[in-house]
Scaffold this active site. Structure first.
Site, PDB file in Angstrom:
ATOM      1  N   GLY A 148       0.817  -1.199   0.000  1.00  0.00           N
ATOM      2  CA  GLY A 148       0.000   0.000   0.000  1.00  0.00           C
ATOM      3  C   GLY A 148       0.854   1.252   0.000  1.00  0.00           C
ATOM      4  CB  CYS A 149       0.081   4.716  -0.999  1.00  0.00           C
ATOM      5  SG  CYS A 149      -1.564   4.903  -0.272  1.00  0.00           S
ATOM      6  CE1 TYR A 150      -1.232   8.288   4.408  1.00  0.00           C
ATOM      7  CE2 TYR A 150      -3.164   6.892   4.173  1.00  0.00           C
ATOM      8  CZ  TYR A 150      -2.606   8.149   4.287  1.00  0.00           C
ATOM      9  OH  TYR A 150      -3.414   9.265   4.283  1.00  0.00           O
TER      10      TYR A 150
END
Length: 342
Positions: A148-150
């Site tokens: 994921g991005c975070y």
């Protein structure tokens, strides 16, 4: 040359994959699927791709994905797990940009994502696609769980400290901000310009789906469990994540040297000079993570600043990076993109 398919080509992540792959010298785009827009020209929906993509969106039932060498799933959570087994059995390598294979604890995944997992046996086989820690496993993987991005921004910022054992693993804090494209290309009131513009807010303080993914990754490198407070925020940006990370030092260490040594051979992690403050615009449109490490007033608190483009290193760019590693292409192929400014 390899033949590549994209499932779910109409979202922000899907079009970002297209932007990168159309210039990849070893990739032929075979098929791009969409249920709602089957029969529509890709460059009609995305005029930025005129002259680069000469394909129509195809309904998934008519896509013949088994004819591809690799398939990207740029779909909502719960879609890839329905089709992955058949593709793997057909010899196709799969890169899932959603969360279907990220968490090894099936019960935790089902609790956070609110559905029953369709193929829990494949989760154990899936390789978490963060090249900075799993490059060797990615080379031979059939199935990649793209991070994921975070989690990408937070893990890259904490890894050097946890690997060296120089911070208290039980009291980590991640204060992260994201642009609105992180919510996807869909009609939702919080993402409307009049709602998100000229505004700043925290969300998911009680619990965010990326929390168990981040903790899982940090625990792997620390060798023990970690305690993490993770608070995401929505900012009036289109692209970008800025993660400000805090930890308590357990011994004196040259932090700048530690980070520079850890990422010296990583093509997409840039450790900035001491005292720097990386900005989201410095990575816009690129696959790079820029990091700066600080020790305010020489105290026992370390502050790490980590910035990425959520659609590139936080999603599509990292997926292409994984593709390159899997097929033994140069890792930076199609990814040496100068960030956009302004």
């Amino acid at each position: 040359m390899i033949k590549v398919g994209i499932v779910g080509g109409t979202g922000y992540t899907g079009v970002e994959l297209l932007r990168l792959l159309v210039l990849h010298p070893e990739v032929t785009l075979q098929v791009i699927t969409s249920r709602a827009d089957a029969g529509t020209r890709v460059d009609q929906m995305f005029p930025s791709l005129r002259g680069l993509v000469d394909l129509l969106f195809v309904h998934p039932d008519e896509a013949h994905l088994e004819q591809c060498d690799a398939v990207f799933f740029a779909t909502p959570n719960g879609i890839a797990m329905q089709q992955t087994r058949a593709l793997l059995e057909a010899g196709v390598r799969v890169i899932d940009l959603a969360a279907d294979f990220r968490l090894q604890d099936i019960a935790s995944w089902e609790a956070w994502y609110g559905m029953t997992h369709a193929c829990p046996d494949l989760v154990a086989e899936a390789v978490y696609g963060l090249p900075e820690v799993n490059r060797e496993q990615i080379k031979t993987a059939r199935l990649i769980a793209n991070p994921g991005c975070y989690p990408t921004a937070v893990q890259l910022g904490f890894f050097p400290l946890l690997e060296a054992g120089v911070i208290e693993a039980g009291s980590l804090i991640a204060d992260a901000k994201s642009g609105v494209s992180g919510a996807g290309r869909k009609a939702e009131i919080p993402a409307l310009f009049a709602e998100a513009g000229d505004n700043f807010k925290a969300y998911g303080v009680a619990g965010h789906r990326h929390l168990p993914e981040i903790k899982q990754g940090l625990a792997r490198v620390s060798g023990n469990g970690v305690g993490l407070t993770f608070v995401p925020h929505l900012t009036p940006l289109i692209r970008g994540i800025h993660a400000t990370l805090y930890g308590k030092l357990t011994r004196d260490v040259d932090l700048q040297a530690l980070f520079e040594a850890r990422y010296a051979d990583e093509p997409f992690v840039d450790v900035m000079p001491a005292g720097s403050h990386p900005e989201t615009r410095s990575v816009r449109g690129s696959n790079r993570c820029r990091i700066a490490v600080h020790r305010p007033q020489g105290g026992d608190t370390v502050v790490v600043l980590s910035v990425i483009d959520n659609l590139v290193k936080g999603a599509a760019g990292q997926a292409v990076q994984n593709l390159n590693i899997m097929f033994d292409f140069p890792e930076a192929m199609a990814l040496n993109i100068v960030p956009l400014l302004p």
